[in-house]
Design a protein around this motif. Structure first.
Motif, PDB file in Angstrom:
ATOM      1  N   THR A  96      37.673  15.229  52.250  1.00  0.00           N
ATOM      2  CA  THR A  96      38.382  14.207  52.584  1.00  0.00           C
ATOM      3  C   THR A  96      39.380  14.221  53.499  1.00  0.00           C
ATOM      4  OG1 THR A  96      39.607  12.398  51.536  1.00  0.00           O
ATOM      5  CG2 THR A  96      39.698  14.377  50.584  1.00  0.00           C
ATOM      6  N   LYS A  97      39.642  13.162  54.279  1.00  0.00           N
ATOM      7  CA  LYS A  97      40.722  13.326  55.369  1.00  0.00           C
ATOM      8  C   LYS A  97      42.062  13.235  54.952  1.00  0.00           C
ATOM      9  CE  LYS A  97      39.793  11.880  59.635  1.00  0.00           C
ATOM     10  NZ  LYS A  97      39.372  10.919  60.719  1.00  0.00           N
ATOM     11  N   GLU A  98      42.269  12.797  53.760  1.00  0.00           N
ATOM     12  CA  GLU A  98      43.557  12.871  53.055  1.00  0.00           C
ATOM     13  C   GLU A  98      44.245  13.934  52.945  1.00  0.00           C
ATOM     14  OE1 GLU A  98      43.147  10.980  48.985  1.00  0.00           O
ATOM     15  OE2 GLU A  98      42.264   9.070  49.801  1.00  0.00           O
ATOM     16  N   THR A  99      45.656  13.852  53.285  1.00  0.00           N
ATOM     17  CA  THR A  99      46.472  15.078  53.171  1.00  0.00           C
ATOM     18  C   THR A  99      47.229  15.057  51.734  1.00  0.00           C
ATOM     19  OG1 THR A  99      47.235  14.923  55.529  1.00  0.00           O
ATOM     20  CG2 THR A  99      48.361  16.076  54.150  1.00  0.00           C
ATOM     21  N   PRO A 100      46.739  15.962  50.951  1.00  0.00           N
ATOM     22  CA  PRO A 100      47.427  16.196  49.713  1.00  0.00           C
ATOM     23  C   PRO A 100      48.848  16.764  49.680  1.00  0.00           C
ATOM     24  CG  PRO A 100      46.190  18.364  50.040  1.00  0.00           C
ATOM     25  CD  PRO A 100      46.004  17.259  51.235  1.00  0.00           C
ATOM     26  N   ARG A 101      49.637  16.693  48.571  1.00  0.00           N
ATOM     27  CA  ARG A 101      50.902  16.842  48.465  1.00  0.00           C
ATOM     28  C   ARG A 101      51.163  18.070  48.048  1.00  0.00           C
ATOM     29  NH1 ARG A 101      55.961  14.023  49.662  1.00  0.00           N
ATOM     30  NH2 ARG A 101      57.593  15.095  48.801  1.00  0.00           N
ATOM     31  N   PHE A 102      51.986  18.998  49.031  1.00  0.00           N
ATOM     32  CA  PHE A 102      52.201  20.516  48.453  1.00  0.00           C
ATOM     33  C   PHE A 102      53.545  20.520  47.715  1.00  0.00           C
ATOM     34  CE2 PHE A 102      49.803  23.046  51.588  1.00  0.00           C
ATOM     35  CZ  PHE A 102      48.916  22.665  51.485  1.00  0.00           C
ATOM     36  N   PHE A 103      54.788  19.953  48.108  1.00  0.00           N
ATOM     37  CA  PHE A 103      56.047  20.319  47.513  1.00  0.00           C
ATOM     38  C   PHE A 103      56.362  19.032  47.083  1.00  0.00           C
ATOM     39  CE2 PHE A 103      55.354  23.723  50.258  1.00  0.00           C
ATOM     40  CZ  PHE A 103      55.789  24.897  49.630  1.00  0.00           C
ATOM     41  N   SER A 104      57.374  18.912  46.164  1.00  0.00           N
ATOM     42  CA  SER A 104      58.305  17.774  45.964  1.00  0.00           C
ATOM     43  C   SER A 104      59.289  17.517  46.738  1.00  0.00           C
ATOM     44  CB  SER A 104      58.832  18.044  44.363  1.00  0.00           C
ATOM     45  OG  SER A 104      57.888  18.102  43.315  1.00  0.00           O
ATOM     46  N   ASN A 105      60.024  18.673  47.043  1.00  0.00           N
ATOM     47  CA  ASN A 105      61.095  18.484  48.358  1.00  0.00           C
ATOM     48  C   ASN A 105      60.407  17.967  49.609  1.00  0.00           C
ATOM     49  OD1 ASN A 105      62.639  19.499  50.522  1.00  0.00           O
ATOM     50  ND2 ASN A 105      64.160  19.858  48.955  1.00  0.00           N
ATOM     51  N   GLY A 106      61.045  16.717  50.097  1.00  0.00           N
ATOM     52  CA  GLY A 106      60.555  16.259  51.141  1.00  0.00           C
ATOM     53  C   GLY A 106      60.509  16.952  52.413  1.00  0.00           C
ATOM     54  N   LEU A 107      61.725  17.612  52.793  1.00  0.00           N
ATOM     55  CA  LEU A 107      62.006  18.262  53.955  1.00  0.00           C
ATOM     56  C   LEU A 107      60.817  19.456  54.128  1.00  0.00           C
ATOM     57  CD1 LEU A 107      63.333  19.104  56.142  1.00  0.00           C
ATOM     58  CD2 LEU A 107      64.923  20.337  55.152  1.00  0.00           C
ATOM     59  N   ILE A 108      60.697  20.279  52.999  1.00  0.00           N
ATOM     60  CA  ILE A 108      59.740  21.309  52.798  1.00  0.00           C
ATOM     61  C   ILE A 108      58.399  21.133  52.886  1.00  0.00           C
ATOM     62  CG2 ILE A 108      58.984  23.210  51.442  1.00  0.00           C
ATOM     63  CD1 ILE A 108      61.486  23.452  49.833  1.00  0.00           C
ATOM     64  N   GLU A 109      58.025  19.777  52.574  1.00  0.00           N
ATOM     65  CA  GLU A 109      56.834  19.146  52.598  1.00  0.00           C
ATOM     66  C   GLU A 109      56.327  18.655  54.068  1.00  0.00           C
ATOM     67  OE1 GLU A 109      53.121  17.211  51.471  1.00  0.00           O
ATOM     68  OE2 GLU A 109      54.291  18.667  50.797  1.00  0.00           O
ATOM     69  N   PHE A 110      57.372  18.335  54.777  1.00  0.00           N
ATOM     70  CA  PHE A 110      57.654  17.989  56.212  1.00  0.00           C
ATOM     71  C   PHE A 110      57.156  18.930  57.001  1.00  0.00           C
ATOM     72  CE2 PHE A 110      59.584  17.576  60.330  1.00  0.00           C
ATOM     73  CZ  PHE A 110      58.967  16.447  60.836  1.00  0.00           C
ATOM     74  N   LEU A 111      57.617  20.237  56.642  1.00  0.00           N
ATOM     75  CA  LEU A 111      57.658  21.340  57.496  1.00  0.00           C
ATOM     76  C   LEU A 111      56.266  21.863  57.398  1.00  0.00           C
ATOM     77  CD1 LEU A 111      60.968  22.952  57.045  1.00  0.00           C
ATOM     78  CD2 LEU A 111      60.051  21.860  58.835  1.00  0.00           C
ATOM     79  N   THR A 112      55.518  21.442  56.463  1.00  0.00           N
ATOM     80  CA  THR A 112      53.960  22.190  56.266  1.00  0.00           C
ATOM     81  C   THR A 112      52.927  21.344  56.964  1.00  0.00           C
ATOM     82  OG1 THR A 112      53.404  20.846  54.383  1.00  0.00           O
ATOM     83  CG2 THR A 112      54.559  22.992  53.920  1.00  0.00           C
ATOM     84  N   ARG A 113      53.445  20.370  57.633  1.00  0.00           N
ATOM     85  CA  ARG A 113      52.440  19.301  58.326  1.00  0.00           C
ATOM     86  C   ARG A 113      52.790  19.287  59.713  1.00  0.00           C
ATOM     87  NH1 ARG A 113      51.854  14.063  54.380  1.00  0.00           N
ATOM     88  NH2 ARG A 113      51.826  14.924  52.427  1.00  0.00           N
ATOM     89  N   THR A 114      51.753  19.536  60.576  1.00  0.00           N
ATOM     90  CA  THR A 114      51.700  19.599  61.975  1.00  0.00           C
ATOM     91  C   THR A 114      50.640  18.742  62.699  1.00  0.00           C
ATOM     92  OG1 THR A 114      52.685  21.689  61.532  1.00  0.00           O
ATOM     93  CG2 THR A 114      51.966  21.315  64.028  1.00  0.00           C
ATOM     94  N   ARG A 115      50.974  18.273  63.512  1.00  0.00           N
ATOM     95  CA  ARG A 115      49.930  17.477  64.377  1.00  0.00           C
ATOM     96  C   ARG A 115      49.437  18.629  65.527  1.00  0.00           C
ATOM     97  NH1 ARG A 115      48.419  12.372  62.288  1.00  0.00           N
ATOM     98  NH2 ARG A 115      50.642  11.350  61.541  1.00  0.00           N
ATOM     99  N   TRP A 116      48.003  18.542  65.818  1.00  0.00           N
ATOM    100  CA  TRP A 116      47.429  19.240  66.706  1.00  0.00           C
ATOM    101  C   TRP A 116      47.946  19.478  68.108  1.00  0.00           C
ATOM    102  CZ3 TRP A 116      45.157  18.758  71.239  1.00  0.00           C
ATOM    103  CH2 TRP A 116      44.598  17.476  71.640  1.00  0.00           C
ATOM    104  N   TRP A 117      48.457  18.305  68.381  1.00  0.00           N
ATOM    105  CA  TRP A 117      49.044  18.390  69.976  1.00  0.00           C
ATOM    106  C   TRP A 117      50.294  18.969  70.067  1.00  0.00           C
ATOM    107  CZ3 TRP A 117      53.633  15.517  69.161  1.00  0.00           C
ATOM    108  CH2 TRP A 117      53.411  14.687  68.336  1.00  0.00           C
ATOM    109  N   ALA A 118      50.971  19.268  69.033  1.00  0.00           N
ATOM    110  CA  ALA A 118      52.145  19.872  69.144  1.00  0.00           C
ATOM    111  C   ALA A 118      52.199  21.249  69.445  1.00  0.00           C
ATOM    112  CB  ALA A 118      53.005  20.001  67.635  1.00  0.00           C
TER     113      ALA A 118
END
Length: 250
Positions: free
Chosen positions: A35-57
């Protein structure tokens, strides 16, 4: 005492759950959820944000660094006609590192709590959720950290004036790897080299995970005898059709 099997709750942050799977982790992580859905890794929002990266970056951040590194070598006296070959040498080294990391680090077998947790965070999540587009490429902060030992190694084996351009080549190889990897999962090639690479990589994900470790090239799989068997071709072709259908529907 009766042993109770641990069950992962996919509706809760996953990273600190998977360690409890113990010896069952290896089987669980290689049962993909397509599925193309992105699962949740961490409860902490900042840490969760740092695990997600757009390919073009990846090209946006690192290609200017590649150019800067090559320019440093030119300023240090490397002839202009030597620079392309030096960069190419760095790219070739990256393809070997790509193979070794994928085979010996990303596919290491773990059973302990922290071993499973770390493996899932580094690579296991990709096998469990192969179509998660936000965790297909390596976060830039982690790449920057890993560049430090890579740079120290290059300074030892490459003459000083050429070392920056060689590092730039290795970094360019990495950018090509991450962009290629993303395309193999989310692109829809119908023929040619890109289609063959996609079929090759989908076979690694969905049929035989201990073969086919190359992403940008199959060269090192041929050298070290880890090419998947030819019987895998039909299954991987069917899987590509299924994935392309998923892409059309999302």
């Amino acid at each position: 005492m009766v042993h109770r099997e641990f069950s992962v709750d996919l509706n809760k942050p996953l990273v600190f759950q998977v360690g409890h799977l113990g010896e069952d982790y290896e089987e669980w992580v290689h049962q993909p959820i397509v599925t193309k859905e992105t699962p949740r890794f961490f409860s902490n929002g900042l840490i969760e944000f740092l695990t997600r990266t757009r390919w073009w970056a990846i090209p946006l951040i690192w290609l200017p660094v590649v150019c800067w590194l090559v320019s440093l070598s030119l300023e240090n006296g490397v002839p202009v006609n030597h620079a392309p070959l030096t960069v190419f040498g760095g790219v070739c080294l990256w393809t070997f590192m790509e193979y070794c990391l994928h085979r010996f680090v990303f596919h290491i077998r773990t059973t302990s709590y922290w071993g499973n947790t770390l493996h899932y965070l580094v690579h296991g999540c990709h096998h469990k959720h192969p179509m998660d587009g936000l965790r297909l490429v390596f976060p830039p902060a982690a790449t920057a950290i890993l560049l430090v030992p890579f740079w120290n190694l290059i300074k030892i084996v490459v003459p000083a004036p050429y070392s920056h351009a060689f590092l730039g080549g290795g970094l360019l190889g990495y950018v090509m790897y991450d962009c290629t990897h993303y395309y193999l999962h989310h692109g829809k090639p119908l023929k040619g080299v890109s289609y063959q690479l996609k079929r090759y990589h989908m076979n690694h994900h969905f049929r035989i995970q201990d073969k086919g470790f190359g992403i940008t090239t199959t060269f090192w799989d041929r050298v070290f005898g880890t090419l998947p068997p030819k019987s895998a071709k039909k299954d991987s072709r069917l899987r590509i059709n299924e994935l392309n259908q998923l892409l059309r529907n999302n």
